[in-house]
Design an enzyme around this catalytic site. Sequence first.
Site, PDB file in Angstrom:
ATOM      1  N   GLY A 116       0.778  -1.238   0.000  1.00  0.00           N
ATOM      2  CA  GLY A 116       0.000   0.000   0.000  1.00  0.00           C
ATOM      3  C   GLY A 116       0.803   1.277   0.000  1.00  0.00           C
TER       4      GLY A 116
ATOM      5  N   LYS B 163       4.013   1.428  -4.681  1.00  0.00           N
ATOM      6  CA  LYS B 163       5.088   0.910  -5.541  1.00  0.00           C
ATOM      7  C   LYS B 163       4.582   0.654  -6.959  1.00  0.00           C
ATOM      8  CE  LYS B 163       5.875  -2.635  -2.901  1.00  0.00           C
ATOM      9  NZ  LYS B 163       4.828  -2.373  -1.901  1.00  0.00           N
ATOM     10  N   THR B 164       3.411   0.022  -7.060  1.00  0.00           N
ATOM     11  CA  THR B 164       2.863  -0.307  -8.382  1.00  0.00           C
ATOM     12  C   THR B 164       2.402   0.947  -9.115  1.00  0.00           C
ATOM     13  OG1 THR B 164       2.141  -2.440  -7.510  1.00  0.00           O
ATOM     14  CG2 THR B 164       1.140  -1.720  -9.566  1.00  0.00           C
TER      15      THR B 164
ATOM     16  N   SER C 292      15.460  -7.469  17.734  1.00  0.00           N
ATOM     17  CA  SER C 292      15.615  -6.075  18.154  1.00  0.00           C
ATOM     18  C   SER C 292      15.071  -5.814  19.558  1.00  0.00           C
ATOM     19  CB  SER C 292      14.914  -5.145  17.153  1.00  0.00           C
ATOM     20  OG  SER C 292      13.531  -5.398  17.131  1.00  0.00           O
TER      21      SER C 292
ATOM     22  N   LYS D 155       9.766   2.478  13.417  1.00  0.00           N
ATOM     23  CA  LYS D 155       9.820   2.418  14.883  1.00  0.00           C
ATOM     24  C   LYS D 155       9.780   3.816  15.487  1.00  0.00           C
ATOM     25  CE  LYS D 155      12.338  -1.973  15.053  1.00  0.00           C
ATOM     26  NZ  LYS D 155      13.585  -2.646  15.382  1.00  0.00           N
TER      27      LYS D 155
END
Length: 778
Positions: A360, A363-364, A680, A723
């Site tokens: 979402g 990219k496309t 992490s 983050k």
Amino acid sequence: MDDFKQIKLMPTVTLRGMTILPDMVIHFDVSRKRSIKAVEKAMLEDQRIFLVTQIDVDDNEPDMEGLYKIGCIASVKQVIKLPNNILRVLVEGEGRGQLEAIIEEEEYILSEVSILKEDTALRLSQLEQEAMVRNLKELFTTYCNENFKVGKEMLRQILEYDDLQKLVDQIIINLSLHFEQKQKMLSAVNLEERYELLTILLSNETEIFKIKKDLQTKIKEKVDKNQREYLLREQQKLIREELGEDNIESEAEQFLEQLKKRKVSKEVKEKIEKEIKRFKSISYNSSESAVIRGYIETLLEMPWNKASKDNTDLRFAKKVLNVEHYGLEKVKERILEFLAVRTLTQMGQSPIICLVGPPGTGKTSIARSVARALGKEYVRISLGGVRDEAEIRGHRRTYVGAMPGRIANGLKQAGVKNPLMLLDEIDKVSSDYKGDTSAALLEVLDSEQNNKFRDHYIELPIDLSDVLFIATANSLQTIPKPLLDRMEIIEVSSYTENEKLHIAKGHLMNKQLLKHGLSQNQLSISDKALASIIRYYTKEAGVRNLERKLGEICRKTARQILENNAKSIKITQTNLEKFLGKKKYRYDMANEKDEIGIVRGLAWTSVGGDTLQIEVNVMPGKGEILLTGQLGDVMKESAKAGISYIRSMSKTYQIEDTFFKENDIHIHIPEGAVPKDGPSAGITMATAMISAITKIPVKASVAMTGEITLRGRVLPIGGLKEKTIAAKNANIKTILVPGKNKKDMDEVPDEIKKDLKIVFVDQMEEVLKEALVQKEDV
């Protein structure tokens, strides 16, 4: 037994391409001088001669190694002189002889021959011999019935023999065999061995004649059918001429006309012309006709030398990219650089770009915008779930239903050799027994070799060097390294709330209004309402769900306009719940007070960043470590590494030696039903454990991310932007980040870093100094 061999010196003739058997009466021609002299010598003595076959037919002077060892002792019955010094010799085979040595005479070959006498006293009983005679007669009768060249008279004569030896020898003599087969029979001195060889030979020859007869029948039927089709076709041609339809051009002529109009290389032209000639020669109703027709049509539709003209206006391209997409600066920058190089060099190799980021994030859609900005044809190839190599390379034409691969089909669809080709979801290709799809993509995406890409169906080299490839992926983990190496990686990270707000106002809202037949006067949404939708109704890295929520508002608005005759509707924070219902998501805000054993960690998920709270309790026990909250293997190992670090530093933190034997440590991450894993959370769990053990509270305003080693070093992590956004949304004031991630902070927007204290840490001591409440803070 060799001592009792009867050895004689005999004049010898070496035969080429023929073998003479005992009891055989045959004539042959002799032309070599030594052979003529050998015959003459035999005639002067007892008319006995030794006839032995050469292994190599072309050898004029064979030695012992070049001759078979078993030959035939024969008597010369007649000699006739022919022109050109040729003798025609009539001989009768008398028995077998074994060549022991050759004595070279000047004029002829003299050999030492041991006479092989067959043991007539057979080891077989009378009944066994009778069975063998009957079996042989049956086999020979079947053979003669299949082979029309054997006369009935000869068959009758041979069937009169009842003696096994005579029957075997007579059948062998009268069979039409190659000299090598006859030599095998001659070399079989033992009657039983000769019988076995003969039965196998008769069975094989009979089977061969049957197969030959079947083939001839089938060929005759096919010829008759083709002849009938030819006559019918000629009649059809005459009927068409009578009807006045003879002016219709044939398909082959139409193909040739199309070929003349195409600009193709010599190689391609020759290939198409060759296929058209084949097409002409094949029957119209043949199944192969349809296959060749489809192949020719595909070759003619391929854009071999046809290219579209690229737009070289940098300002226009920049304007299109900025109008259609908010943010994505790196992608825009790379496309404009490519366009600048292409304009200066007039050629410039097309880059192979891979956009990597969460779902979402556009990219496309950016690939479509790039095609519009550059004036290129746009082709989208979805690779999600493709696992057959033939999907990329095409099927070989030998298969039924063969077709070109997706790359060749994309070029055919575009109609030009330099389109923009989007390889969507390249990280989701897989492999099975039909081949490795990612390996097939290596040639497509290698700029050094894709100028001669081979599609199995097309069978001609296709130039892909002018194609601008843009690939998209959600993760780099599943893309094989060799394939990844051929692409230029551009990361498309999560959008901030501010970016989502601009995208909603500038793009998504207008798109949804148009889709639902509404105007801007009929529906308006306040900025605060949009911010609430982004924060409380969607939880994602991109804007796909945000667009769905706006669509939901548009649908409800359309209904109200028609049912209640409302002229315009304004969405605010006050009436938002009427359209979208109760708030769906909430953010875990920073704790109000400092607590012991509770630490806020930062996590990356497929839909962006999030915060997670780690709780640790210490209780009397036996030194066990309990881990709950559906932790993955990586997080479990991080917890164990943290414990080992704390135990090694127990004196520093004034922990009693018996503490770890007498107490249990329970680590829990709330929302136990949700699986959690990743490298992490090491320093977060270690901090929570030290706080619980030492009873020192942790600052509520601090969040952290980083992995821990046994020696307390802090290792770098990924997903820093996501983050940081999560920390900002949770009202965290200070975040602790590994020192090696300092360079990644440049990618985090200033609006996120504003009012947020970022502390870079390299050792666990620095983490504790910032996270734990110090005495002077109390």
